[in-house]
Motif scaffolding. Structure first.
Motif, mmCIF file in Angstrom:
data_model
loop_
_atom_site.group_PDB
_atom_site.id
_atom_site.type_symbol
_atom_site.label_atom_id
_atom_site.label_comp_id
_atom_site.label_asym_id
_atom_site.label_seq_id
_atom_site.Cartn_x
_atom_site.Cartn_y
_atom_site.Cartn_z
ATOM 1 N N GLU A 146 26.660 72.288 16.313
ATOM 2 C CA GLU A 146 26.366 73.156 17.459
ATOM 3 C C GLU A 146 25.388 74.086 17.240
ATOM 4 O O GLU A 146 25.168 74.564 16.198
ATOM 5 C CB GLU A 146 27.669 73.551 17.988
ATOM 6 C CG GLU A 146 28.232 74.637 17.051
ATOM 7 C CD GLU A 146 29.529 75.266 17.589
ATOM 8 O OE1 GLU A 146 29.687 75.014 18.711
ATOM 9 O OE2 GLU A 146 30.300 75.810 17.002
ATOM 10 N N ARG A 147 24.695 74.521 18.543
ATOM 11 C CA ARG A 147 23.595 75.603 18.353
ATOM 12 C C ARG A 147 24.453 77.090 18.051
ATOM 13 O O ARG A 147 25.045 77.540 19.103
ATOM 14 C CB ARG A 147 22.819 75.726 19.498
ATOM 15 C CG ARG A 147 21.744 76.534 19.485
ATOM 16 C CD ARG A 147 20.413 76.541 20.518
ATOM 17 N NE ARG A 147 19.300 76.876 20.406
ATOM 18 C CZ ARG A 147 19.084 78.276 20.818
ATOM 19 N NH1 ARG A 147 20.073 78.926 21.278
ATOM 20 N NH2 ARG A 147 17.841 78.949 20.439
ATOM 21 N N ARG A 148 24.404 77.479 16.933
ATOM 22 C CA ARG A 148 24.925 78.750 16.452
ATOM 23 C C ARG A 148 24.191 79.623 15.615
ATOM 24 O O ARG A 148 23.088 79.559 14.976
ATOM 25 C CB ARG A 148 26.359 78.265 15.802
ATOM 26 C CG ARG A 148 25.994 77.820 14.289
ATOM 27 C CD ARG A 148 27.393 76.959 13.719
ATOM 28 N NE ARG A 148 26.753 76.400 12.584
ATOM 29 C CZ ARG A 148 27.714 75.532 11.713
ATOM 30 N NH1 ARG A 148 28.837 75.252 12.477
ATOM 31 N NH2 ARG A 148 27.465 75.103 10.496
ATOM 32 N N SER A 331 22.992 74.395 11.233
ATOM 33 C CA SER A 331 23.775 74.317 12.340
ATOM 34 C C SER A 331 24.780 73.266 12.187
ATOM 35 O O SER A 331 25.901 73.409 13.063
ATOM 36 C CB SER A 331 23.032 74.487 13.637
ATOM 37 O OG SER A 331 22.092 75.489 13.460
#
Length: 393
Positions: A146-148, A331
């Protein structure tokens, strides 16, 4: 772009993404005299990279980046005239299948030479990009992430050998630009390396500092520098020795006073990283997505290292495609460590492809968009024909 949803491949995905062609483009630019950085492997007089374009039957195009390998035309020639032939009838819908074809027909019988692994890395990266674009999905999602936020440090070809006072000024500019960690260079002689480290630590008591010796140290150098590395709280000491010098790494570990050794940018494929696991000397793994076999292989390396609780902090190559792919991968893995942000002065192949910079908290995020989220204008290739000669002198 085909607007399909990930998770359930339509019956025609393999056919749609059948590889029509693979092309590699070696490109270069010369460094202005006032921007040349010198560190343990010499002065960087030019920057090279190899962009790889994969065209598929449905019209989707994917882009990847292979490291120059100190011979960008050789890497490109290997892709264009050898490896591309092994990909006939393969599909970007399954990059691991294409990877396996090159392994079976070349690597297994002729060894995991650096040139082939570097060339394969660029192809594999392009296949991932095509797959993401076909499903209109970022690669970190395809990888299960996930975009983190990802921690970042200022690295690349920067912070080279110079007087301590100007080094402190360069670090100050990076700190002002939200970098919360930097990588300093050793390899100029312990008597010059250590005072620079100590000067930066005095000026920035809370800064995270990594140190990279670029394979320029011997065990005697390390014995003289180890106390300073420990006292200055170095995050790691990177590549004091060449990748193949396993004995020196084993002898160095007990000398480090808890400062971990880092290596991996010059290790190729999971089989060489397996040796690092067996030896137990290296505590930080640094595979480069443009050298170690591409994102598919670095994912394998990361998962393997995860079983030993070893963090993966990838080395970066010259251009923005590599940088974007690296953040996407970080990510998506559970043992992802630091992103090496490129702080090189005047890096055209970063600035014209994808410049990744930290936010106010010192974090970076994967680019938005399908695939790697990087658009490649082929005018960049035409504007920067390859320059003959070594990149470091």
């Amino acid at each position: 772009m085909v607007q399909n949803q990930p998770g359930g491949a339509p019956p025609d995905a393999v056919a749609d993404l059948r590889i029509r062609s693979v092309q590699a483009f070696p490109i270069s630019f010369a460094m202005p005299q006032d921007r040349i950085v010198r560190h343990g492997i010499g002065a960087a007089v030019k920057r090279d990279t190899v962009l790889v374009k994969v065209q598929t039957e449905c019209g989707v195009v994917g882009w990847g980046e292979a490291h120059h390998g100190r011979g960008p035309t050789s890497i490109a020639d290997l892709i264009n005239n050898t490896l591309a032939h092994f990909l006939a009838c393969r599909s970007a819908a399954a990059p691991v299948d294409a990877w396996g074809a090159v392994y079976a027909r070349h690597l297994a019988s002729h060894g995991q030479g650096a040139g082939t692994m570097i060339a394969l890395s660029g192809i594999d990266m392009a296949l991932w990009d095509a797959r993401g674009r076909y499903w209109n999905t970022p690669c970190h999602v395809l990888m299960g992430g996930e975009r983190r936020p990802v921690r970042a440090y200022a690295g690349g070809v920067s912070l080279g050998f110079q007087p301590a006072e100007t080094l402190v000024e360069e670090v100050a500019a990076l700190v002002a630009a939200n970098w919360r960690a930097v990588k300093l260079r050793f390899g100029d002689g312990v008597g010059r390396d250590v005072p620079r480290l100590q000067a930066v630590r005095r000026a920035f008591p809370d800064l995270t500092i990594m140190v990279d010796a670029n394979c320029a140290y011997g065990l005697a150098d390390l014995r003289r520098a180890a106390d300073a590395l420990r006292d200055c709280g170095a995050e790691w000491l990177e590549e004091p020795f060449p990748a193949h010098d396993h004995r020196s790494y084993a002898e160095a570990k007990p000398l480090m006073g808890g400062v971990p050794l880092a290596a991996g940018e010059n290790h190729y494929g999971r089989f060489e990283f397996h040796r690092l696991l067996e030896d137990g000397s290296v505590g930080i793994f640094q595979p480069d997505l443009s050298k170690a076999g591409g994102p598919s292989e670095v994912l394998r390396i990361a998962h393997m290292a995860g079983a030993w609780k070893i963090p993966v902090c990838p080395h970066i190559a010259t251009g923005g495609l590599n940088h974007a792919a690296t953040v996407h991968l970080l990510s998506a893995i559970d043992n992802g460590g630091w992103f090496e942000g490129d702080a090189s002065p005047g890096n055209i192949f970063r600035d014209e492809l994808c410049r990744i910079e930290p936010d106010a908290d010192g974090m970076v995020f994967a680019p938005m968009g399908a695939g790697w989220g990087v658009e490649v204008d082929e005018a960049l290739i035409r504007a920067h024909p390859v320059i003959a000669g070594p990149g470091f002198v």
